[in-house]
Design an enzyme around this catalytic site. Structure first.
Site, PDB file in Angstrom:
ATOM      1  N   HIS A  28       0.845  -1.195   0.000  1.00 60.14           N
ATOM      2  CA  HIS A  28       0.000   0.000   0.000  1.00 60.14           C
ATOM      3  C   HIS A  28       0.881   1.245   0.000  1.00 60.14           C
ATOM      4  O   HIS A  28       2.084   1.152   0.209  1.00 60.14           O
ATOM      5  CB  HIS A  28      -0.925   0.016   1.222  1.00 60.14           C
ATOM      6  CG  HIS A  28      -0.171   0.165   2.515  1.00 60.14           C
ATOM      7  ND1 HIS A  28       0.408  -0.902   3.167  1.00 60.14           N
ATOM      8  CD2 HIS A  28       0.116   1.260   3.262  1.00 60.14           C
ATOM      9  CE1 HIS A  28       1.018  -0.472   4.263  1.00 60.14           C
ATOM     10  NE2 HIS A  28       0.861   0.842   4.345  1.00 60.14           N
ATOM     11  N   HIS A 113       5.489   6.041  -1.703  1.00 59.66           N
ATOM     12  CA  HIS A 113       6.220   4.802  -1.958  1.00 59.66           C
ATOM     13  C   HIS A 113       5.421   3.601  -1.471  1.00 59.66           C
ATOM     14  O   HIS A 113       4.496   3.746  -0.676  1.00 59.66           O
ATOM     15  CB  HIS A 113       7.584   4.825  -1.249  1.00 59.66           C
ATOM     16  CG  HIS A 113       7.457   4.837   0.242  1.00 59.66           C
ATOM     17  ND1 HIS A 113       7.200   5.997   0.956  1.00 59.66           N
ATOM     18  CD2 HIS A 113       7.511   3.834   1.162  1.00 59.66           C
ATOM     19  CE1 HIS A 113       7.118   5.702   2.242  1.00 59.66           C
ATOM     20  NE2 HIS A 113       7.300   4.391   2.393  1.00 59.66           N
TER      21      HIS A 113
END
Length: 176
Positions: A28, A113
């Site tokens: 995620h 990220h």
């Protein structure tokens, strides 16, 4: 996309560096870590997040990197290229909502990220540093962003379990 991230994560794990890798189902992008809050506060956050408006958009996952830096990796990740600006805009809205509720502003700059692994030791570290250098520009692919979610993280011995508390969908808002 999950398969590509998993293969990249497995390449990192094969360096032999002690690490805790992220499970496939837990990949995620964190827009903002909130910490522990009561159920009523979580409900209020969820309701306020419903005010965020955005259209579906694509993000490009590319570049293997590490925090605090590639030659001293503690967290290994895949970065976001295309679409990062829209993620930042949404993240800024989340930040505005949280600070209006009395949460302290985030001190660290937002670097979108996907975490692949957390480094736990220094054995074979040069192999990982070399891999990070070689794959600094790796293209992983693109994925559509169609919602943002408020997640609860339940920590277990086997690793975290993430539970969706609220979801805001693109081009409309609401919770699930």
């Amino acid at each position: 996309m999950v398969g590509r991230l998993a293969r990249l994560r497995d390449s990192i794990a094969h360096t032999g560096v002690p690490m805790k890798t992220v499970e496939d189902e837990n990949f995620h992008i964190t827009l903002r870590f909130i910490g522990e809050v009561s159920e009523p506060v979580a409900a209020e956050i969820g309701e306020r997040l419903a005010s965020i408006r955005f259209e579906r958009f694509r993000i490009e996952l590319r570049g293997l990197g590490a925090f605090p830096r590639p030659d001293r990796p503690r967290v290994v990740w895949v970065g976001v290229g295309g679409g990062a600006g829209e993620l930042r805009r949404i993240r800024d809205e989340v930040e505005r909502i949280l600070t209006s509720m009395g949460f302290s502003p985030e001190k660290q700059e937002f670097h979108p990220h996907v975490t692949l692994a957390r480094i736990k030791g220094a054995r074979n570290l040069p192999a990982l540093v070399k891999l990070l250098r070689e794959m600094g520009d790796v293209e992983v692919g693109s994925v559509e962003v169609s919602s943002i979610r408020l997640k609860q993280s339940i920590l277990t011995r086997q690793g975290p379990i993430y539970k969706t508390l609220y979801e805001v969908k693109a081009a409309s808002s609401g919770r699930v």
